[in-house]
Each structure stands twice: as structure tokens, then as C-alpha cells.
Design a protein around this motif. Structure first.
Motif: not given
Length: 518
Positions: A310-316, A335-336, A341-345, A372-379
Motif C-alpha cells: 500500500x505504501x508503494x502504491x502511494x508513491x506510484x 483492492x486493499x 487509511x494509507x491508501x485514502x489519500x 468520514x468517507x475514505x474517498x471523495x467522488x465530488x469531482x
């Protein structure tokens, strides 16, 4: 007037021919029907082309005569005469009755069957007849799997010496490298061969569209590997599974080399070099492979089974967002299994970059974020399909149960929807059944969850969900068959279905909710 020719044994003519011509037409038709039921239908697999067919370096047996007998066939003694139905022609325009099984059934039906054959069956299918050979061989070379160095060397030798293999490789659509059907990882497959694959097969497979690499992509790949990848000019899908790279720069070289890329799969990728401080980010500008990138992905799939991936995905994800590769993304699948929380941002960053181009979003993770939502779909104002996956235990204390957490997370996710085009929603619930079912546990105290339910139901009636056509809720029950009977599990599933209808009450009342047990 009808004319019928019958040959009995070795005779080609008979004095009775003139008498047969005078037989009434109805009797002739009955005789013809009887003869067709007694015929022995033969198919011959002697095919010069098929004899030389091979399957990825594996030879197949020479063709042999195969006899398929009809229901009316009976065994004949050695001395009996064999009746052969040669031909018939009539004045009323009837077509001759075909004696070959391949002529009785349209070739299109055979082709459809061959398309669904197992790969191990295709070599034999290519030897059945001349009509089967093209389709069976096409399917055989449509997807090539090279799991070990020995297979790679054999295919290279055939490419060098066989014009037939050269011709069929030109139609290859997909290549899988490093996957072994016996489950053996690459380090048991012998000497690495991936470095040379683009150089050898770059021009031999001009139609290659899917490149699937599993296990064998290494941090110290030969420099020519990245440059030779450019020879595959029609690859639209790159799938990387369980590989370790040195850093983001190596992944960037691979992706930039595939200029027609539309689909990217990153399955449990890891980076061996530690992440650089923010102040060192300028080093990316000095990478000679950075340059302008015209690649615009349409589909991105990411899987990470632990915190390291998951941390590697954050950098990618940071690089994918900054490079503009995901600015035209249509489908995002994640899929996590770890600390969500590490993948949310990183996920929200990709959702923001894809903005109005994204039409399908699939996210499955454990419930660990509440209120709170782990993801945001407003865009994502053009979103048409939304798929969520939730895993939880329904037996927690009511005041702090996973039902409350599920209602909270669903409310958080649905409240960020800003698309009036949303038509399909799918939610996958995975129930872990550890203890024997107890009917008292089925009676959740929904009164204590009324606050969460009211907030969730208020969101479900917003105008953004008016275009919804269907809401599919898939319910998966994981249990121990040694401890739970089928009846008890069915009772549990029935109780959970009732709770799920309560959870999605507004959509249930609209008649668009479907609960499926998988």
C-alpha cells in the motif's frame, strides 16, 4: 424423373438399375432415409498442414483415421457386403445428403466450440480436419504462456526455423511471462529470460496487445529491455503482478515505452529503494526517461495485500497523478487488504485527477474509517457505476457494531456523489461466521442505529440517485463447514438479507434493490 446410383460391394453398376428407376417416389424417399440412418460417417484427420502443427514448442501426434458411427450402425461380419451411398440427384431440386460430419454442421458452430476449448485440447483439435486446423491453431497462438526458460528457448528455436510458427506468431494477441500453471514462482524456472524477450519477439509479434508479466521483472533489468519494449507498438494493456522494482523511475521507463497503453494493472508492486525526502523530489526532473508523456490511461487496476505494498502504491499514485497519465481515466479498480487509511489519500488524488472522465469506480477494503468517507467522488460528475466492498463481523456490540460502521461508511461514500448519471451501484458484503449462529445475535437492536440509518437514508433520496436503474448487493458468507450446518448458514444468510434490506430501505422501496447470495 429421379436417378439414384447404389453400389453394393465392389460393383459399380447393376442390372436392376432400370427397375429401381421405376420404383414410386415415396418408396425411394423412404429408402433414402433408411440408408442415411445406416451410413457409417467417417472423418479423416490426415491433414498435411495439421501433421506439422505444434503448440508452443510441444509436438502433437500425427493424424489418424477416426470413425464416428451413427445410431443406426451395426457391426458387420467379415464376409458381408458394404453398402456405400455414393450420390443421388432428383428432378425436384433436392440437395445431396452430405456424408461428412463436418459438412453437416456449419463451421461457425465448430469455431465457437473451439474458442471455449481448454488449451491442452487445442493441439488435438487442430488435427481433426482441415476445416478445424485454422481456428484451433489461431486459438493456440492467440495467448502464449512462457513460464520457464526451457519453453522460451524452444519457442525462440521454432521462431528461427519454422515459417509456420512465424506466421502464427504474427496473430498473437496476449503473452504471459513468468506464470507457471503448477504454481512455481520464477526463481524455480531457471535462468531469467525476460531481458531478451522484447529484442527477440518485438517484430515477430506485431499484433501483440496484452503483455502480462508475473514475478520475473527484476530491479536490475538490462538497459536494453526498456528500449526494446518500444518495438511492441500495439500493446494496449500492461499487467504487472508481484514484482519488485528499484524505484519509480524504473516503472516510469517501462510505462513510457508502451506508447499505445490504455490499461495498466499494478498487482502488489514493491519498491526496494526508500522514499526520498520531499526536498529531493527535483531529482525526477533529471531523469532522461521523464520527458513529455502522451500516454492517457483508460483503465487502472491496483491491488495491495499488505501495508508495504500500500505504501508503494502511494508513491506510484503520486507519480501517476503528476504525470497526467490518468487525466482521461474511465475505470478505476482498487483492492486493499491492510490499513486502508494509507491508501485514502492516493486514491483520492487519482479520483481528483480523473475528474469528469471517470465513469466507473470500484473500491474494496476493510472497514477502518468511521464518520468520514475514505474517498471523495465530488469531482467525478460523469460517474455511471459505483462498486464497493465491505468486510465485517455482524456480532459486535450494538453500540459499536459493524452495522453502524457500515451505515456510516456508506453514508460517507454516497454523500460525496455528484453525478446525475449514476445508473448502477454494487455493494459486496463479506460476512465472517466464526461462532455457531445464535438466533439472539440476529436481532440487532436497530433502535440504537436509527440515527445512522436516518442519515444514510436521507442521502439515498438525493437527486443524484434518481437515475439509478439497479442496486445489487452481493452477500458472501465465509464459514467452517465442520462447525456450521448448511441449514444454520442459510438461516444466517436469511437474517442478514433482512438486515440489508433495512440498510438500503429507500432503494428497496423503489424496487431497484437485489440481494444475491454468492
Amino acid at each position: 424423373m429421379q436417378h439414384i446410383v447404389l453400389s453394393v460391394g465392389r460393383s459399380t453398376s447393376s442390372p436392376e438399375t432400370s427397375e429401381i428407376a421405376a420404383v414410386p417416389r415415396s418408396l425411394l424417399r423412404a429408402l433414402r432415409a433408411r440408408l442415411s440412418a445406416l451410413l457409417c460417417i467417417k472423418t479423416t484427420a490426415r491433414d498435411k498442414d495439421a501433421d506439422e502443427a505444434t503448440s508452443n514448442g510441444r509436438g502433437v501426434a500425427r493424424g489418424e483415421d477416426h470413425t464416428v458411427r451413427g445410431e443406426g450402425d451395426v457391426a458387420r461380419d467379415e464376409g458381408e457386403s458394404e453398402i456405400e451411398y455414393e450420390s443421388y440427384a432428383t428432378d425436384d431440386g433436392l440437395e445431396p445428403l452430405a456424408t461428412d460430419i463436418s459438412d453437416r454442421i456449419p463451421i461457425e458452430i465448430y469455431e465457437k466450440i473451439i474458442e471455449h476449448m481448454d488449451r491442452s485440447t487445442l493441439p488435438n483439435a487442430s488435427l481433426v480436419s482441415r476445416a478445424w486446423y485454422p481456428r484451433a491453431t489461431f486459438q493456440l497462438y492467440h495467448t502464449i504462456v512462457i513460464a520457464r526458460r526451457a519453453r522460451y528457448d524452444l519457442l525462440v528455436e521454432q521462431l528461427r526455423t519454422s515459417s509456420r510458427v512465424q506466421r502464427w506468431l504474427q496473430s498473437t494477441h496476449k503473452v504471459v511471462l513468468g506464470y507457471d500453471t503448477r504454481g512455481q514462482p520464477w526463481f524455480r524456472a531457471g535462468i531469467p529470460f525476460l531481458d531478451a524477450f522484447p529484442l527477440v519477439f518485438g517484430h515477430a509479434c506485431p499484433s501483440l496487445q496484452v503483455l502480462d508479466i508475473r514475478w520475473i521483472l527484476r530491479p536490475n533489468m538490462h538497459p536494453t529491455f526498456h528500449r526494446a519494449l518500444r518495438q511492441f507498438q500495439h500493446i494496449t494493456a500492461l499487467r504487472l503482478h508481484h514484482i519488485e522494482l528499484s524505484n519509480i523511475a524504473q516503472l516510469r521507463r517501462i510505462v513510457h515505452a508502451v506508447m499505445s497503453l490504455e490499461e495498466l494493472v499494478l498487482d502488489n508492486l514493491s519498491l526496494s529503494q526508500p522514499q526520498l525526502p520531499d526536498s529531493a523530489g527535483a531529482r525526477f526532473q533529471d531523469d532522461p526517461f521523464r520527458g513529455p508523456c502522451n500516454i492517457r490511461l483508460k483503465r487502472l487496476r491496483v491491488e495491495a495485500n499488505d501495508n508495504r505494498h500500500i505504501k508503494a502504491f502511494g508513491r506510484i499514485a503520486y507519480w501517476l497523478a503528476c504525470s497526467g497519465i490518468c487525466s482521461s481515466l474511465i475505470e478505476l479498480v482498487t483492492f486493499f487488504d491492510g490499513e486502508t487509511v494509507l491508501a485514502t489519500e492516493p486514491v483520492n488524488r487519482l479520483l481528483e485527477v480523473s475528474a469528469q472522465s471517470l465513469t466507473s469506480f470500484h473500491c474494496q477494503s476493510h472497514l477502518e474509517l468511521r464518520d468520514r468517507s475514505p474517498w471523495t467522488l465530488v469531482h467525478n460528475t460523469a460517474l455511471r457505476q459505483l462498486t464497493l466492498g465491505l468486510n465485517f463481523n455482524p456480532y459486535g456490540p450494538t453500540e459499536d457494531s459493524d452495522w453502524a460502521c457500515a451505515a456510516s461508511e456508506l453514508r460517507g461514500a454516497f454523500s460525496t456523489v455528484r453525478s446525475y448519471q449514476l445508473e448502477h451501484i454494487a455493494v459486496h458484503f463479506k460476512f465472517q461466521l466464526f461462532d455457531p449462529p445464535n438466533e439472539d445475535n440476529f436481532g440487532q437492536d436497530w433502535k440504537q442505529l436509527d440515527s445512522e440509518l436516518r442519515s444514510l437514508h436521507d442521502v439515498m433520496v438525493r437527486p443524484y440517485f434518481e437515475a439509478l436503474r439497479d442496486v445489487k448487493v452481493e452477500m458472501e458468507v465465509v464459514y467452517n463447514p465442520d462447525r456450521h450446518s448448511k441449514k444454520s448458514v442459510d438461516d444466517f444468510a436469511s437474517a442478514m438479507a433482512s438486515s440489508l434490506r433495512r440498510l438500503f430501505m429507500p432503494w428497496h422501496d423503489r424496487g431497484i434493490l437485489a440481494i444475491i447470495t454468492t
